[in-house]
Design a protein around this motif. Structure first.
Motif, PDB file in Angstrom:
ATOM      1  N   ALA A 172      -0.543  14.433  17.183  1.00 26.73           N
ATOM      2  CA  ALA A 172      -0.073  15.778  16.827  1.00 26.73           C
ATOM      3  C   ALA A 172       1.066  16.216  17.736  1.00 26.73           C
ATOM      4  O   ALA A 172       2.047  16.816  17.277  1.00 26.73           O
ATOM      5  N   CYS A 173       0.967  15.905  19.030  1.00 25.34           N
ATOM      6  CA  CYS A 173       2.031  16.261  19.978  1.00 25.34           C
ATOM      7  C   CYS A 173       3.300  15.473  19.682  1.00 25.34           C
ATOM      8  O   CYS A 173       4.408  16.018  19.709  1.00 25.34           O
ATOM      9  N   GLN A 174       3.142  14.178  19.419  1.00 20.08           N
ATOM     10  CA  GLN A 174       4.308  13.323  19.151  1.00 20.08           C
ATOM     11  C   GLN A 174       5.032  13.717  17.869  1.00 20.08           C
ATOM     12  O   GLN A 174       6.220  13.432  17.726  1.00 20.08           O
ATOM     13  N   SER A 175       4.353  14.382  16.967  1.00 19.00           N
ATOM     14  CA  SER A 175       4.995  14.785  15.714  1.00 19.00           C
ATOM     15  C   SER A 175       5.902  16.003  15.892  1.00 19.00           C
ATOM     16  O   SER A 175       6.655  16.354  14.982  1.00 19.00           O
ATOM     17  N   ARG A 176       5.849  16.630  17.053  1.00 17.57           N
ATOM     18  CA  ARG A 176       6.676  17.808  17.316  1.00 17.57           C
ATOM     19  C   ARG A 176       8.058  17.398  17.802  1.00 17.57           C
ATOM     20  O   ARG A 176       8.209  16.430  18.543  1.00 17.57           O
ATOM     21  N   LYS A 177       9.065  18.175  17.449  1.00 20.42           N
ATOM     22  CA  LYS A 177      10.439  17.894  17.868  1.00 20.42           C
ATOM     23  C   LYS A 177      10.629  18.077  19.370  1.00 20.42           C
ATOM     24  O   LYS A 177      11.475  17.433  19.979  1.00 20.42           O
ATOM     25  N   ASP A 178       9.847  18.975  19.976  1.00 22.31           N
ATOM     26  CA  ASP A 178      10.008  19.261  21.402  1.00 22.31           C
ATOM     27  C   ASP A 178       9.152  18.358  22.299  1.00 22.31           C
ATOM     28  O   ASP A 178       9.103  18.545  23.503  1.00 22.31           O
ATOM     29  N   LYS A 190       2.796  29.790  21.430  1.00 22.97           N
ATOM     30  CA  LYS A 190       3.063  29.422  20.036  1.00 22.97           C
ATOM     31  C   LYS A 190       2.845  27.928  19.829  1.00 22.97           C
ATOM     32  O   LYS A 190       2.258  27.505  18.832  1.00 22.97           O
ATOM     33  N   ARG A 191       3.284  27.122  20.783  1.00 21.53           N
ATOM     34  CA  ARG A 191       3.131  25.666  20.682  1.00 21.53           C
ATOM     35  C   ARG A 191       1.656  25.267  20.618  1.00 21.53           C
ATOM     36  O   ARG A 191       1.257  24.489  19.755  1.00 21.53           O
ATOM     37  N   VAL A 192       0.842  25.798  21.537  1.00 18.60           N
ATOM     38  CA  VAL A 192      -0.572  25.404  21.527  1.00 18.60           C
ATOM     39  C   VAL A 192      -1.284  25.941  20.295  1.00 18.60           C
ATOM     40  O   VAL A 192      -2.181  25.276  19.766  1.00 18.60           O
ATOM     41  N   ASP A 193      -0.893  27.108  19.806  1.00 16.83           N
ATOM     42  CA  ASP A 193      -1.470  27.614  18.558  1.00 16.83           C
ATOM     43  C   ASP A 193      -1.126  26.698  17.393  1.00 16.83           C
ATOM     44  O   ASP A 193      -1.973  26.408  16.547  1.00 16.83           O
ATOM     45  N   GLU A 194       0.110  26.233  17.338  1.00 17.29           N
ATOM     46  CA  GLU A 194       0.517  25.309  16.270  1.00 17.29           C
ATOM     47  C   GLU A 194      -0.223  23.981  16.376  1.00 17.29           C
ATOM     48  O   GLU A 194      -0.619  23.400  15.366  1.00 17.29           O
ATOM     49  N   LEU A 195      -0.427  23.499  17.596  1.00 19.22           N
ATOM     50  CA  LEU A 195      -1.199  22.266  17.781  1.00 19.22           C
ATOM     51  C   LEU A 195      -2.648  22.462  17.340  1.00 19.22           C
ATOM     52  O   LEU A 195      -3.235  21.602  16.676  1.00 19.22           O
TER      53      LEU A 195
END
Length: 145
Positions: free
Chosen positions: A21-27, A77-82
């Motif tokens: 899930a983390c690797q799928s993020r652009k950041d 926001k990042r952890v909520d999206e994860l």
């Protein structure tokens, strides 16, 4: 403080799925530390890093997000999206402390009702002496009473 997450469904390979899930993020930047035995994961993003700890013997994930150069709002926001990507739910954490010394924690503090009965209004109200007393609304947003 952020509330821990409840793992929905299988808790097998939760940290591996978190890595994906983390690797799928652009950041996403890189995995800094991964210890499957301790069930610990630390991931670096462009503007901060996040640590995850799966609680042993439980279906919860605790996390800590640090943003030395980034925005705390962006980290939240990042952890909520994860969490949403993993289909986890937040576990509500209830804090019902009554401070005996008002401004500091002490051994004399109490932690709310200890029985299984329904608490009274006095037991559940905000114990902050400077807060206003809560009154129920006369009408709800939908116009009902």
């Amino acid at each position: 403080f952020s509330a821990p997450w409840q793992i929905e469904g299988s808790n097998k390979n939760v940290l591996d799925r978190l890595i994906v899930a983390c690797q799928s993020r652009k950041d996403f930047s890189r995995v800094l530390d991964y210890d499957p035995d301790a069930e610990y994961l630390r991931v670096q993003f462009v503007d901060g890093d996040v640590e995850f700890l799966k609680t042993k013997g439980d279906d919860t994930v605790q996390f800590r997000a640090a943003a030395p150069f980034g925005s705390a709002k962006r980290q939240k926001k990042r952890v909520d999206e994860l969490r949403l990507a993993m289909r986890f739910t937040e576990i509500p954490v209830l804090r019902n402390r009554r401070r005996a010394l008002i401004v500091v924690e002490s051994d004399f503090d109490t932690f709310g009702p200890s029985s299984t009965r329904d608490p009274s209004i006095e037991e559940i109200r905000d114990a902050d002496p400077l807060s206003r007393t809560w009154t129920p609304p006369e009408n709800f947003a939908d116009g009902s009473k």
